[in-house]
Design an enzyme around this catalytic site. Structure first.
Site, PDB file in Angstrom:
ATOM      1  N   GLY A  33      -2.221   4.906  59.964  1.00 44.24           N
ATOM      2  CA  GLY A  33      -2.509   4.585  58.566  1.00 44.24           C
ATOM      3  C   GLY A  33      -1.452   3.661  58.009  1.00 44.24           C
ATOM      4  O   GLY A  33      -1.736   2.737  57.256  1.00 44.24           O
ATOM      5  N   GLU A  88       6.610   3.374  58.536  1.00 48.15           N
ATOM      6  CA  GLU A  88       7.699   3.356  57.557  1.00 48.15           C
ATOM      7  C   GLU A  88       8.856   2.434  57.884  1.00 48.15           C
ATOM      8  O   GLU A  88       9.975   2.643  57.382  1.00 48.15           O
ATOM      9  CB  GLU A  88       8.242   4.778  57.391  1.00 48.15           C
ATOM     10  CG  GLU A  88       8.941   5.381  58.616  1.00 48.15           C
ATOM     11  CD  GLU A  88       8.040   6.177  59.526  1.00 48.15           C
ATOM     12  OE1 GLU A  88       8.568   6.989  60.312  1.00 48.15           O
ATOM     13  OE2 GLU A  88       6.809   6.006  59.467  1.00 48.15           O
ATOM     14  N   GLU A  96       5.173   6.993  53.061  1.00 45.85           N
ATOM     15  CA  GLU A  96       6.039   6.024  53.748  1.00 45.85           C
ATOM     16  C   GLU A  96       7.353   5.819  53.000  1.00 45.85           C
ATOM     17  O   GLU A  96       8.404   5.638  53.633  1.00 45.85           O
ATOM     18  CB  GLU A  96       5.308   4.695  53.925  1.00 45.85           C
ATOM     19  CG  GLU A  96       3.975   4.781  54.655  1.00 45.85           C
ATOM     20  CD  GLU A  96       4.049   5.553  55.965  1.00 45.85           C
ATOM     21  OE1 GLU A  96       5.068   5.458  56.678  1.00 45.85           O
ATOM     22  OE2 GLU A  96       3.069   6.259  56.284  1.00 45.85           O
ATOM     23  N   HIS A 152       9.837   8.480  53.757  1.00 41.66           N
ATOM     24  CA  HIS A 152      10.500   8.241  55.039  1.00 41.66           C
ATOM     25  C   HIS A 152      11.757   7.378  54.892  1.00 41.66           C
ATOM     26  O   HIS A 152      12.628   7.420  55.768  1.00 41.66           O
ATOM     27  CB  HIS A 152       9.555   7.539  56.008  1.00 41.66           C
ATOM     28  CG  HIS A 152       8.653   8.451  56.770  1.00 41.66           C
ATOM     29  ND1 HIS A 152       9.110   9.572  57.434  1.00 41.66           N
ATOM     30  CD2 HIS A 152       7.308   8.399  56.999  1.00 41.66           C
ATOM     31  CE1 HIS A 152       8.091  10.164  58.039  1.00 41.66           C
ATOM     32  NE2 HIS A 152       6.987   9.477  57.786  1.00 41.66           N
TER      33      HIS A 152
END
Length: 884
Positions: A282, A285, A319, A322
Site C-alpha cells: 500500500g 515509509e 507511514e 514509521h
C-alpha cells in the site's frame, strides 16, 4: 564496529546474518546509464566507508542479488588493492557475496569500492521500472525503488540488515527532462550533456538500507509547510496533482501531531510523498520519500467516499508514524517487526482520530484490524507476534495480519490498561533512548514499566511471545459479596485445546464495565476468584469495555442473560463485542447453544441504528450464509429472514437516499458506509426491489454512460449487476469501462467486480485475462482473482485454474512477497473436508514455495474450520430458520 547483541529470549543462533567484524558507516552511491526504454539496466558505483572491529580480517561478506560486478577495490591506510572479480564467490540462496582480500584488514577504518551493473526489473522490488503515462499521454517507464524487507541488495551491494545502520549519499544521472527525488534534498545539480543531468543529494541520517529510496520520472507536485516549516510535497503523474490536496492536508496535520505527541522533532528538512502506478504494498515509509500506490494517496476530497478518505488518511498516518517507529528507532532484526508495524498500525488510528475526527476512524479499526487479527489468531496455523526469523527472505512471511493487526490490538489493550499519560511517557522515553539505533521488544517494555510503575514486561511477554489468545470463562459466584470467578484457556476456532496446546497463562489486563462504570483488574492465573464491590448491586457485568481487550469472553447463562436483558444499556462497541464473542464460541463449539444465542441476538438487534453494530450483524450473517453454502432447503428461507431483518434499517436510511434532507446528506457515515453496506446485503439476499434498482443504475451509468453513481455505491452496483445478469452484456460493458477509466480507484473497483459474475465461462475468461494481460497491473491482479474465488460458482473454477498456473504466479511475483501469499490463499473459501485434503496434498507437492508456507497452512486450516463449523451447526441453523 561490532553490533551489540540484543536479547530476544528465543533461539535465533542459526540466523543467516553477515559477520559483525566489518560494518558500514557511510555509502556514497552513484548511478549512470539508467536505461528506462530498452535494456532496462543500470551502472552503479558504491564507495563504502567501513569500521573494522578486529585484526586480520581476510574477507568481506556483503549482500547482493542479480548484480554483476565490474571492479572491486579495498583501501586501508592509503594502501589500495584491487580484487579480481573472478575470485569472489556468491551464494545465490542467501544472496551473500564473499570477497577475499589480498591483504588482511586491521582494526580501524577502511574503504570498499565496487562498480557493478544491475537490472531495472519489473518485479516491484529493488530498483524497478513502473509503466505510467507521460503528460503527453504516451506510455513510458519511470524508475523507482522498494527495498523492504531485503531488496536494497538488488540495487547495490550492501549490508542489507536492519541493524547495519549507516548514512547514505546518493548521486544520480538521468534524462534532463525528468525529475529525480530521494530521501534528502538535492545539494548539487549539473548538466552532463545535452541529454543528461546529474544530481547529488544531501547525506541522510543514520538509517537501515531498506529505508533508502529514489524515483526518476515525469511528475508534478503540490506542497505546504508544517507549523515548523518542514516542506511537505505530494508528487503525482502529470495531471493528477489536484487529487493530492486531501493527502497534503492530512500529511501536514499528522506531522505536526506526531512532533507534539512524541516530543521529538521530525529530523529531516523535507517530507516527500509520491503516488506510483506500480507498487506492491500500500505504501513504504522510506525516510523523507514515502512511496504509495496511487489509490492509497490520491482522492477527490469532494466526491470521494468516506471509506476512500479513511484509507488515504490511515495509510498516510501509518507511514508517518514509521518516521519515528521504524526509521528513528528500528527493530534489531525481522523477528521484532511488530515494533515497526504493530505500532504504526495503532498510531494510524490514534493520530487520524485526533486530526480528522469526522472520519470515525476507530469504527474502521474495530471492523478491520481487530476483526482480522481475531480471526487469524484463533487458528492453529497462526504464529506469535515475535517469531524466530532465520533468514532475511524469511521476513516476507511475518509481514502479515499478526505483526500488523494483532500487534496493534495488544497495544490498544495495553494503552487502555496503563492509561494515556503513562503510555505516552513510556513511548517518548523509549524513542529518545534508542534514536538512530535498534531495539527489541523488551526495551519498550522496560520504558513503559518505568512510566507506569507496572511490570509491563511480565504482563505483556505472553502476548507477544505466545501464539493465540485466551477465552475467559466468567461466573458470578457470590453476588452479595461481589465475587466473580474467572478461568482462562487458549481459544482455538477448531475446538477446546489439548493440554499441550493450552500451555500459556496469559496476564490479561481486563477493563470491565459494570452498569456503565469501568473497573480494571489483572487476571494472572488459570483460575482466579476476585472480589469487585461494584458487582454487589450490578444489573450486568461486561468483561471487555469498549472491546479493547484482545480476548474472547464466555459468560455463564445468568451473566449472558443479564447482558441480553440490558442490551439497551450497552454502547455500540460493547454490543459488537458480544456478537463477535458469541460467533467465536459458535465456531469453536465451546458453548453448546452459542449458535442459537448468536442468531437470536442478531434478531434482537434489528432495531439498532448503529453502523458498527450492523456491520457485525451482517458479517455474522455472511458467515452463516457461507455455511449454508447455497443448500436449496435452507438458502431460500434464510434469504427471506435476512431481507425481513434488513427492511426496517433500509427504510430508516431512506433506501438509496433520494429523500435525504440536508442533515442526512451531511452524515457521511450514513451515506458512504452504512447505506452501501445495507443495500449490498439486501442484494446479497435477493431483494427484488434493490436488484432492479441496481440493474437500472448500472445500465444508465456503465452501459449508456449517463448520469452518476456516488463512489460509495459503485462497488455494490457493479458487483451485483454482474451477479444477477443472465448474459455477458453487462460483463463486457464493465470490462470496457475498466479499459477506458482514468480514475485508478474506480478502475480497480471495476476490475475487482468482474469476478462477481456467476457465468462459469466468464469466470474462467476473467482468470486467464487477469493473469496474461498487461492491461492488468501486477499489483492489481489479486483483486479480480479474489472475487472469482469467493463465489460458490467460482471456487472450483479458480482452484483448477490455480493448480494449472501456480508456477506462472510464482514467476510473476518473483517467488515471494505478500501478493504471492495472497494467491496461495485463494482456495480458502471451500466448506469441505475432502477439498481441504486435496488442497493440502497439492501444496505439499510444490517445490520452491518456502516463502508461502504459512499462507498455505492457513488456507488449508480455514477450509477445515469452515467444514467443521458447518458439520457441527448446520442442523441448529436449519432448526432456527424453520422457527423464524
Amino acid at each position: 564496529m561490532a553490533t551489540e547483541e540484543k536479547s530476544t529470549d528465543f533461539d535465533e543462533s542459526n540466523k543467516e546474518v553477515l559477520p559483525s567484524n566489518v560494518r558500514p558507516t557511510h555509502y556514497f552511491l552513484s548511478y549512470t546509464n539508467v536505461d528506462l526504454e530498452k535494456e532496462f539496466k543500470f551502472n552503479g558505483k558504491v564507495c563504502i566507508d567501513l569500521a573494522v572491529s578486529e585484526d586480520n580480517v581476510s574477507q568481506i561478506i556483503i549482500n547482493s542479488g542479480d548484480i554483476t560486478y565490474s571492479s572491486i577495490s579495498v583501501t586501508q591506510n592509503d594502501k589500495s588493492s584491487k580484487i579480481e572479480v573472478s575470485s569472489i564467490s556468491e551464494n545465490k540462496t542467501s544472496q551473500q557475496v564473499t570477497i577475499p582480500l589480498s591483504a588482511p584488514l586491521s582494526k580501524g577504518e577502511a574503504k570498499l569500492e565496487i562498480e557493478f551493473v544491475g537490472i531495472l526489473n519489473d518485479n516491484l522490488k529493488g530498483f524497478y521500472r513502473s509503466k505510467y503515462k507521460l503528460g503527453s499521454g504516451e506510455d513510458a517507464f519511470c524508475g523507482c525503488t522498494q527495498f523492504e524487507a531485503c531488496d536494497a541488495r538488488l540495487a547495490f551491494p550492501c549490508w542489507d540488515e536492519p541493524a547495519a545502520k549507516a548514512t547514505f549519499t546518493l548521486q544520480m544521472e538521468y534524462p534532463k527532462e525528468l525529475l529525480c527525488i530521494s530521501n534528502m534534498p538535492a545539494v548539487k545539480e549539473e548538466e552532463v550533456n545535452d541529454k543528461l543531468k546529474r544530481v547529488t543529494f544531501d547525506k541522510t541520517p543514520k538509517m537501515s538500507t531498506y529505508l533508502l529510496a529514489w524515483v526518476i520520472g515525469e511528475f508534478e507536485y503540490i506542497e505546504a509547510k508544517t507549523s515548523r516549516d518542514i516542506i511537505v510535497r505530494i508528487y503525482t503523474s502529470v495531471g493528477s496533482k489536484d487529487k493530492a490536496q486531501y493527502a497534503l492536508k492530512v500529511a501536514v496535520k499528522c506531522l505536526d501531531f506526531y512532533e507534539k505527541y512524541f516530543d521529538i522533532k521530525y529530523p529531516l528538512p523535507k517530507c516527500d510523498m509520491i503516488a506510483l502506478a506500480d507498487f506492491a504494498a500500500g505504501a513504504m515509509e522510506n525516510w523523507g520519500l514515502i512511496t504509495y500506490r496511487e489509490v492509497r494517496l490520491l482522492c477527490d476530497e469532494k466526491d470521494a467516499a468516506l471509506s476512500h478518505k479513511q484509507n488515504v488518511a490511515r495509510v498516510i498516518c501509518h507511514e508517518l508514524a514509521h518516521q519515528w517507529f521504524g526509521n528513528l528507532v528500528t527493530m534489531d532484526w525481522w523477528s521484532q517487526l511488530w515494533l515497526n508495524e504493530g505500532f504504526a498500525s495503532f498510531m494510524q488510528y490514534f493520530s487520524a482520530d485526533a486530526i480528522e475526527p469526522e472520519l470515525s476512524i476507530w469504527n474502521l479499526y474495530m471492523t478491520r484490524e481487530y476483526a482480522n487479527a481475531f480471526k487469524l489468531d484463533g487458528m492453529s496455523s497462526s504464529h506469535a507476534i515475535e517469531v524466530p526469523v532465520l533468514t532475511a527472505k524469511g521476513a516476507d512471511e511475518v509481514f502479515d495480519i499478526i505483526s500488523y493487526c494483532k500487534g496493534s490490538c495488544v497495544i490498544v489493550m495495553l494503552q487502555s490498561f496503563l492509561g494515556d499519560d503513562a503510555f505516552q511517557k513510556g513511548l517518548i522515553d523509549y524513542l529518545n533512548k534508542f534514536a538512530y539505533s535498534n531495539a527489541v521488544t523488551t526495551d519498550l517494555w522496560h520504558h513503559l514499566s518505568q512510566s507506569s510503575d507496572k511490570d509491563v514486561g511480565k504482563i505483556m511477554q505472553c502476548w507477544t511471545r505466545s501464539q493465540g489468545f485466551p477465552v475467559i470463562e466468567a461466573e458470578i459466584t457470590d453476588k452479595a459479596n461481589g465475587k466473580i470467578l474467572l478461568k482462562q484457556s487458549r481459544y482455538l476456532s477448531s475446538g477446546r485445546p489439548s493440554k499441550e496446546e493450552d500451555n500459556v497463562v496469559w496476564n490479561v489486563p481486563i477493563v470491565m464495565k459494570i452498569d456503565g462504570k469501568t473497573v480494571r483488574i489483572l487476571l494472572d492465573a488459570k483460575q482466579k476468584e476476585l472480589v469487585v464491590d461494584e458487582i454487589k448491586t450490578a444489573k450486568y457485568v461486561h468483561l471487555n469495555a469498549n472491546s479493547k481487550g484482545f480476548y474472547c469472553t464466555q459468560y455463564n447463562k445468568e451473566m449472558l442473560a443479564a447482558l441480553l436483558t440490558n442490551l439497551s444499556d450497552l454502547n455500540d462497541l460493547d454490543k459488537l463485542c458480544l456478537i463477535r464473542d458469541l460467533k467465536a464460541l459458535s465456531k469453536s463449539g465451546y458453548m453448546a447453544d452459542a449458535t442459537e444465542q448468536l442468531l437470536s441476538l442478531m434478531m434482537a438487534c434489528k432495531d439498532q441504528q448503529s453502523y458498527i453494530v450492523w456491520n457485525e450483524i451482517l458479517s455474522t450473517a455472511a458467515d452463516i450464509n457461507h455455511l449454508i453454502n447455497n443448500d436449496a432447503k435452507i438458502q431460500e428461507k434464510f434469504n427471506a429472514i435476512m431481507c425481513k431483518l434488513l427492511t426496517p434499517i433500509y427504510e430508516y436510511l431512506n433506501k438509496w437516499g433520494d429523500d435525504d434532507d440536508e442533515k442526512q446528506k451531511a452524515d457521511i457515515q450514513r451515506t458512504d458506509v452504512f447505506r452501501p453496506m445495507v443495500i449490498s446485503s439486501m442484494a446479497k439476499y435477493g431483494n427484488k426491489e434493490v436488484i432492479a434498482a441496481i440493474l437500472s443504475k448500472f445500465d444508465e451509468f456503465i452501459v449508456q454512460r449517463k448520469g452518476n453513481i456516488p463512489e460509495a455505491l459503485r462497488n455494490t452496483v457493479y458487483s451485483n449487476a454482474l451477479k444477477y445478469s443472465s448474459d455477458g452484456t453487462r460483463y463486457e460493458a464493465l470490462k470496457k469501462y475498466y479499459m477506458t477509466a482514468t480514475d485508478n480507484m474506480d478502475k480497480r473497483r471495476a476490475l475487482t467486480c468482474l469476478g462477481s459474475t456467476n457465468d462459469a465461462e466468464l469466470i474462467l475468461a476473467t482468470l486467464k485475462w487477469t493473469k496474461d494481460s498487461d492491461e492488468v497491473r501486477k499489483q492489481d491482479k489479486i483483486f479480480a482473482l479474489g472475487t472469482c474465488a469467493r463465489s460458490k460458482t467460482g471456487r472450483e473454477i479458480t482452484w483448477q485454474f490455480l493448480k494449472e498456473s501456480i508456477s506462472e504466479w510464482k514467476e510473476i511475483y518473483g517467488g515471494g512477497g505478500f501478493i504471492l501469499n495472497s494467491v496461495c490463499k485463494l482456495p480458502a473459501s471451500f466448506v469441505d473436508d475432502k477439498k481441504a485434503d486435496e488442497i493440502e496434498a497439492f501444496f505439499n507437492g510444490l517445490k520452491g514455495f518456502d516463502a508461502c508456507q504459512k499462507s498455505m497452512k492457513q488456507c488449508v486450516e480455514n477450509v477445515r474450520l469452515n467444514a467443521k463449523w458447518r458439520n457441527a451447526e448446520i442442523q441448529s441453523i436449519q432448526q432456527w430458520i424453520d422457527k423464524n
